[in-house]
Design a protein around this motif. Structure first.
Motif, short mmCIF file in Angstrom:
data_model
loop_
_atom_site.label_atom_id
_atom_site.label_comp_id
_atom_site.label_asym_id
_atom_site.label_seq_id
_atom_site.Cartn_x
_atom_site.Cartn_y
_atom_site.Cartn_z
N ILE A 40 0.83 -1.20 0.00
CA ILE A 40 0.00 0.00 0.00
C ILE A 40 0.86 1.25 0.00
O ILE A 40 1.96 1.27 0.56
CB ILE A 40 -0.95 0.00 1.22
CG1 ILE A 40 -1.96 1.14 1.14
CG2 ILE A 40 -0.17 0.08 2.52
CD1 ILE A 40 -3.03 1.07 2.20
N THR A 41 0.37 2.31 -0.66
CA THR A 41 1.08 3.59 -0.65
C THR A 41 1.20 4.09 0.78
O THR A 41 0.19 4.18 1.49
CB THR A 41 0.30 4.63 -1.49
OG1 THR A 41 0.07 4.09 -2.79
CG2 THR A 41 1.08 5.92 -1.59
N PRO A 42 2.43 4.42 1.25
CA PRO A 42 2.64 4.77 2.66
C PRO A 42 1.72 5.87 3.19
O PRO A 42 1.20 5.76 4.30
CB PRO A 42 4.11 5.22 2.68
CG PRO A 42 4.74 4.46 1.57
CD PRO A 42 3.70 4.38 0.50
N ILE A 43 1.50 6.93 2.39
CA ILE A 43 0.69 8.04 2.87
C ILE A 43 -0.74 7.61 3.17
O ILE A 43 -1.36 8.05 4.15
CB ILE A 43 0.70 9.21 1.85
CG1 ILE A 43 -0.04 10.43 2.42
CG2 ILE A 43 0.10 8.78 0.53
CD1 ILE A 43 0.57 11.03 3.64
N TRP A 44 -1.27 6.69 2.34
CA TRP A 44 -2.63 6.22 2.56
C TRP A 44 -2.70 5.25 3.73
O TRP A 44 -3.74 5.14 4.39
CB TRP A 44 -3.19 5.58 1.29
CG TRP A 44 -3.56 6.61 0.27
CD1 TRP A 44 -2.92 6.91 -0.88
CD2 TRP A 44 -4.66 7.53 0.36
NE1 TRP A 44 -3.54 7.95 -1.53
CE2 TRP A 44 -4.62 8.35 -0.79
CE3 TRP A 44 -5.68 7.73 1.29
CZ2 TRP A 44 -5.55 9.36 -1.03
CZ3 TRP A 44 -6.61 8.73 1.06
CH2 TRP A 44 -6.55 9.53 -0.09
N LEU A 45 -1.61 4.56 4.00
CA LEU A 45 -1.56 3.72 5.19
C LEU A 45 -1.61 4.59 6.45
O LEU A 45 -2.31 4.26 7.42
CB LEU A 45 -0.29 2.87 5.19
CG LEU A 45 -0.07 1.97 6.42
CD1 LEU A 45 -1.24 1.00 6.58
CD2 LEU A 45 1.25 1.22 6.31
N VAL A 46 -0.90 5.71 6.42
CA VAL A 46 -0.92 6.65 7.55
C VAL A 46 -2.33 7.22 7.73
O VAL A 46 -2.84 7.33 8.85
CB VAL A 46 0.09 7.79 7.33
CG1 VAL A 46 -0.06 8.87 8.42
CG2 VAL A 46 1.51 7.25 7.33
#
Length: 341
Positions: A40-46
């Motif tokens: 998953i794209t890190p920013i969307w995981l955050v």
């Protein structure tokens, strides 16, 4: 003379044992969840993690609103309520009891802030009334939108309609349970067990009298319309945070998905996992959510990956955090008791 083991230690040991069993039985699932986070794209995981934290924050606000009702009128720090909501969820996830085990912990917290057992039980029933009312209304709104604006499979509408019926039954049971005489009978039997004796060592079980309460939970809910409106709105926000978590995970995996589709799949999963078949509805929840999102035209592999990621954030992560917070609260209470002596 044997030293009595308090309820805090009992729950802590049960919770610890449950986590050990989970780690052994579901090790492959935990390992798979960890590896999938790399996709998953890190920013969307955050974003998803922040949304999931939002569920605990809003839950704390719900209890803060409840404590402002005239029958309670107690001030508690939001941080304390956030920690309590995480611990309560962790206990519920580990011990399948339809939420009873987590509510026992909430009873302890409310007792520490000065509420009587009578008021604490009334507050918990009032929270359940607000939740069931909110979710019945939300499902009804989604059915109307689904029929009017999108092509929805008949099976989806049947499941949602069944959900309304089930939650209506739950609401009716809680309203009936809120009758003063009925509460007295149930609570006396629960608290008469040795499991609850420790927290009432300075009180007499015979003194518990719900007839002294000026209002039942249902009359509080119906008479204080503005306060009840805010409770319903906050209950919607909790569900909204969960739905937004799933939506962010889908988006992070490269699949922009309609919020309505995400909400439908999420609520259908909640409906089919109402019974405490296993801790946290393990396996049933994962299979149900994957199936429902596939039914709503989401590719099966993305539905499965998103489900596993969501369960990692909403189920597995809170358990060790809740265990640590619970142990910390127990140590703090022990130090306070020693200081008083």
């Amino acid at each position: 003379m044997h030293k009595r083991v308090g309820i805090g230690k009992i729950i802590f040991y049960i919770l610890s044992f449950g986590i050990c069993i989970f780690a052994v039985v579901y090790f492959s699932e935990i390992k798979e969840t960890t590896s999938l986070y790399k996709e998953i794209t890190p920013i969307w995981l955050v974003v998803a993690m922040l949304a999931q934290f939002g569920t605990y924050f809003v839950t704390a606000l719900i209890y803060k609103r409840l404590l402002k009702f005239p029958a309670f009128n107690v001030r508690v720090k939001t941080s304390v309520l956030i920690r309590s909501s995480i611990v309560s969820l962790s206990i519920n996830q580990t011990i399948p009891s339809a939420g009873l085990s987590g509510n026992v912990f909430i009873l302890q917290v409310l007792k520490k802030v000065g509420l009587t057992i009578e008021s604490s039980v009334t507050l918990i029933l009032l929270e359940l009334i607000s939740f069931y009312t909110a979710i019945i209304m939300l499902i009804g709104v989604l059915i109307v939108i689904a029929i009017g604006y999108i092509k929805t499979p008949t099976s989806v509408l049947i499941i949602l309609g069944t959900g309304i019926l089930i939650y209506t039954v739950f609401l009716s049971v809680v309203i009936f349970a809120g009758r003063k005489g009925f509460i007295s009978m149930i609570v006396r039997r629960l608290l008469a067990s040795r499991l609850f004796t420790k927290q009432l060592e300075k009180a007499s079980l015979e003194q518990l009298d719900f007839s002294s309460l000026t209002e039942t939970p249902w009359s509080m809910f119906s008479n204080h319309k503005l306060r009840s409106f805010w409770l319903i709105l906050l209950q919607w926000c909790v569900i909204g945070c969960d739905v937004f978590t799933v939506w962010a995970l889908f988006f992070g995996l490269g699949l922009p998905t309609s919020p309505l589709t995400v909400a439908l799949g999420f609520l259908m999963t909640r409906i089919v996992t109402l019974l405490p078949i296993s801790p946290g509805a393990l396996i049933v929840y994962e299979g149900g959510m994957t199936f429902f999102y596939t039914m709503l035209s989401i590719p099966a592999h993305l539905a499965l990956v998103t489900t596993i990621l969501y369960r990692g954030l909403s189920f597995w992560l809170p358990i060790p955090i809740g265990l640590l917070l619970y142990k910390k609260s127990e140590l703090s209470a022990l130090r306070m008791e020693r200081n008083r002596k």
